[in-house]
Every structure is written in structure tokens, then in C-alpha cells.
Design an enzyme around this catalytic site. Sequence first.
Site, PDB file in Angstrom:
ATOM      1  N   LYS A 111       3.717  -3.672 -10.255  1.00 41.05           N
ATOM      2  CA  LYS A 111       4.647  -3.886  -9.034  1.00 41.05           C
ATOM      3  C   LYS A 111       5.924  -3.145  -9.438  1.00 41.05           C
ATOM      4  O   LYS A 111       6.298  -3.163 -10.625  1.00 41.05           O
ATOM      5  CB  LYS A 111       4.754  -5.332  -8.971  1.00 41.05           C
ATOM      6  CG  LYS A 111       5.862  -5.575  -7.648  1.00 41.05           C
ATOM      7  CD  LYS A 111       5.930  -7.084  -7.429  1.00 41.05           C
ATOM      8  CE  LYS A 111       6.484  -8.157  -8.198  1.00 41.05           C
ATOM      9  NZ  LYS A 111       8.003  -7.823  -8.207  1.00 41.05           N
ATOM     10  N   GLU A 139      10.950 -10.819  -0.564  1.00 39.96           N
ATOM     11  CA  GLU A 139      11.617 -11.606  -1.361  1.00 39.96           C
ATOM     12  C   GLU A 139      12.769 -12.283  -0.385  1.00 39.96           C
ATOM     13  O   GLU A 139      13.710 -11.558  -0.047  1.00 39.96           O
ATOM     14  CB  GLU A 139      12.032 -11.597  -2.618  1.00 39.96           C
ATOM     15  CG  GLU A 139      12.794 -12.654  -3.557  1.00 39.96           C
ATOM     16  CD  GLU A 139      12.713 -12.358  -4.935  1.00 39.96           C
ATOM     17  OE1 GLU A 139      12.177 -11.654  -5.472  1.00 39.96           O
ATOM     18  OE2 GLU A 139      13.362 -13.102  -5.537  1.00 39.96           O
TER      19      GLU A 139
END
Length: 258
Positions: free
Chosen positions: A111, A177
Site C-alpha cells: 500500500k 481515510e
Amino acid sequence: MTNSKIKAFLNKKNKKKITCLTAYSKNIAKILDKYCDLVLVGDSLANVLYGMKNTHKLNLDTMINHAKSVRLGISKSLMVVDMPKDSYKNPKEAKKNAKLIIKKTGCDAIKIENNPKNLNIVKYLSRSKINVMGHIGYTPQFKKKFKVEGKEKKEQIKLLKHAKEIEKAGAFSIVLECISKNTSKRITQELKIPTIGIGSSSICDGQILVTDDVLGISGFYPKFVKKYVNLENIVKKAVKNFVFDVKSKKFPKNKNSF
Ligand code: KIV
């Protein structure tokens, strides 16, 4: 194996909610592996384990060592490893370091945190057959101050465009997020790849949290966290009992001795 795992993960979109948690070592990973679709070796370990004020100085060796430990606990879930900030400054370095992470840890994917300038890295890694998970919204590697993103129309349009570009560049999934509900909804509806939310509402295709927060041992619980158990109190009780037993000579007993 990796590609069939990725396929199974992608197939969950619009069918089943995707469950993801972080792990930094084997014993927790082994428990998560039984229940979660994805286990992330998150660079949040810089704050959670090493007490660093942010994730910026975390090095590749530390990530690899934790990921090696996590690997020992994983057999069925998708294992993703965060690339530390300084390990993907340009496409060539990103490829070299991603390959090293995969070789040393046997993870299924890496990631990276996205900014408008690193789309070329997603593209380069994906073309090199490396499975890449993106990450937008609040990205601690690049943003100094916490802020919920996507509340304003202009910001929503920008985030949606960025998410689509990351998908087009080849990412197999993307973490959202702390993005507002409406914007998370548009991104989730308009992307073909699964969105994994943290502080970004239930509309996302899946959810991720930091396991130490979920277990109540991190000491840091922002609004988007749900503490499912107060492990700190449970551990305290066990330690107090051990100390009491040793001091009062109740432990070890004959059965614990040779
Ligand atoms: O580092 C991490 O743990 C993360 C998750 C919180 C998404 O990036």
C-alpha cells in the site's frame, strides 16, 4: 495463489462487506487471519509501537521485520504491507523496494499513500505486476494536520477525480481515510475497485481499523474508532495477579516446576 486471493477480494464489491485490520506481529495476525479478509502491516506501527510522533522516519527494514513476523500468522487472508514514506520517492526506487518487501515477506500486495504527484508510481508498480492498494483523504505520510476531507463540493470533485485516476493507474483497492460520507459514497459508487474506509462511513465496501485501538491498548481513540474490548484493563489484572502470586509464593507451584 496471490492472484486468486486478489480476485476473491475484488469479487466482494457490492456483495459482501470487506473486513480489514492491522497487525504488526505473528500472534495477532494469526487471530485476524481466521476472521478478516485483509491484514495490513500498517506504518501506524511507528506511532503505536515505537512512539514516534508521525510515520515519516519509519524505515524499510523495520517494516520488513514486522511483516515477516505477521507472515507467520497468515494463511488465508490477503496480506498487505505499507511502504514507508521514503521508500517510494520515484518509480524505480518504488519498484526495487516493493519487490524487496514482497520477496522478504511473501505479502500479496503493498500500500502506498497517494498524493497528486505519485500516480506514476501506482502505474509503474501495477505494470510491473505488483498489486497496489492506494490511500487518499487523510494521508499521515504527507499531511501534517488532521482534517476530514470532502465536505465541500470542490474538495469532493477533486477527491473523486483522484480516486478514479488511482483506479485507472491500476490499483486493486483504495483506502479512504476520514472522508465525508457523501464523498465516500460517490467514490464507492463510481469506482469498480473496492473502497476500504477508516472514518469514512459505512457506505464504503469495507472497513479497516488499527487493531491496537480496537483492543483498547493503544491509548489513542479518535471518534472513528470503536473499542471492542478494554484489553488494557484485562492485562493489568493478569499482571497484578502474577505479581501478587510471586510475592506471596503462590506461583510457581510444584506442577510448574521440574
Ligand atoms: O498505517 C495504517 O495502519 C493504515 C491504516 C490505518 C489504514 O494506513
